[in-house]
Design a protein around this motif. Structure first.
Motif, PDB file in Angstrom:
ATOM      1  N   GLY A  33       0.794  -1.182  -0.100  1.00 54.14           N
ATOM      2  CA  GLY A  33      -0.062   0.039  -0.155  1.00 54.14           C
ATOM      3  C   GLY A  33       0.842   1.172   0.023  1.00 54.14           C
ATOM      4  N   ARG A  56      -9.760   0.328   8.459  1.00 52.71           N
ATOM      5  CA  ARG A  56      -9.818  -0.930   8.120  1.00 52.71           C
ATOM      6  C   ARG A  56     -10.276  -2.063   9.038  1.00 52.71           C
ATOM      7  N   ILE A  70     -14.055  -0.285  -0.157  1.00 52.56           N
ATOM      8  CA  ILE A  70     -12.630   0.005  -0.854  1.00 52.56           C
ATOM      9  C   ILE A  70     -12.691  -0.300  -2.042  1.00 52.56           C
ATOM     10  N   ALA A  74     -11.394   1.941  -5.270  1.00 53.46           N
ATOM     11  CA  ALA A  74     -10.319   1.464  -6.153  1.00 53.46           C
ATOM     12  C   ALA A  74     -10.900   1.467  -7.517  1.00 53.46           C
ATOM     13  N   SER A  79      -7.519   2.465  -9.149  1.00 52.91           N
ATOM     14  CA  SER A  79      -5.999   2.248  -8.387  1.00 52.91           C
ATOM     15  C   SER A  79      -5.767   0.860  -8.576  1.00 52.91           C
ATOM     16  N   GLU A  82      -4.577  -0.778  -5.162  1.00 54.22           N
ATOM     17  CA  GLU A  82      -5.730  -0.926  -4.293  1.00 54.22           C
ATOM     18  C   GLU A  82      -6.450  -2.205  -4.617  1.00 54.22           C
ATOM     19  N   HIS A  86      -7.031  -5.459  -2.319  1.00 53.89           N
ATOM     20  CA  HIS A  86      -8.257  -5.670  -1.713  1.00 53.89           C
ATOM     21  C   HIS A  86      -9.345  -6.581  -2.209  1.00 53.89           C
ATOM     22  N   TYR A 159      -9.853   5.881   1.790  1.00 54.07           N
ATOM     23  CA  TYR A 159      -9.068   4.969   0.665  1.00 54.07           C
ATOM     24  C   TYR A 159      -9.258   5.712  -0.554  1.00 54.07           C
ATOM     25  N   VAL A 162      -5.718   7.093  -0.061  1.00 52.48           N
ATOM     26  CA  VAL A 162      -4.880   5.762  -0.267  1.00 52.48           C
ATOM     27  C   VAL A 162      -4.799   5.815  -1.935  1.00 52.48           C
ATOM     28  N   ALA A 163      -5.906   6.008  -2.765  1.00 53.74           N
ATOM     29  CA  ALA A 163      -5.832   5.398  -4.132  1.00 53.74           C
ATOM     30  C   ALA A 163      -5.020   6.633  -4.536  1.00 53.74           C
TER      31      ALA A 163
END
Length: 186
Positions: A33, A56, A70, A74, A79, A82, A86, A159, A162-163
């Motif tokens: 990640g 999470r 998630i 994604a 992503s 991701e 996931h 998320y 994160v992406a």
């Protein structure tokens, strides 16, 4: 992870970076990640990994529904990492394989459970309109309760962050090849 950022040698980390690296490893067991990107800013990494651990592992939503949220994220952000990380987790948590594939290709899935449909609709609404309309909000609030709904919005937001990190720095698992990529991007 492969990345366009310079990679760290553990022996060259600052004390602050070493501390947060150990915290991440203790909390998660691995660095898959965005964590290697965030280590470039240890304070950001520290706050991000704590928020991520909550989103999470510690919300009131069952893991199946968190993983569904998630995957919606994604797919929206396309992503690669991701999704690669996931999708198998979502499958193991009980998300139907056809639902996973439909989300990946941008097709609205058929859901067996209202709560899954609501997760999908909330994510689509937030990403497409940046809002939740009154009817959907009322239905989701009645189904999940306000506390869970707040946490769900937090999952979508975290998320997405994160992406963006994974996409910006072209972060992929080290063993990933073009053939493995779930999304075709230009």
């Amino acid at each position: 992870m492969k990345s366009r950022l310079s990679l760290f040698e553990e022996s060259n980390l600052s004390e602050e970076q070493s501390t947060i690296l150990q915290e991440i490893k203790n909390a998660r067991g691995d660095l898959n990640g965005p964590f290697l990107a965030w280590l470039h800013s240890p304070e950001l990494a520290q706050h991000s990994q704590k928020l991520g651990a909550f989103c999470r592992y510690h919300t009131q939503l069952p893991n199946k529904l968190s993983e569904l949220a998630i995957l919606v994220t994604a797919a929206w952000w396309q992503s690669q990492s991701e999704w690669i990380i996931h999708a198998p987790i979502a499958l193991s948590e009980g998300v139907d394989s056809q639902v996973i594939e439909d989300i990946r290709v941008g097709k609205e899935p058929c859901f067996d459970a209202d709560e899954e449909r609501l997760i999908y609709q909330l994510g689509q609404s937030l990403y497409q309109t940046r809002r939740i309309d009154k009817v959907l909000y009322q239905e989701a609030s009645a189904h999940f309760g306000e506390s869970v709904l707040v946490e769900l919005v937090g999952i979508f937001g975290y998320y997405a962050y994160v992406a963006m990190t994974l996409n910006s720095f072209e972060m992929l698992p080290s063993d990933c090849t073009e053939v493995d990529l779930p999304f075709q991007t230009s």
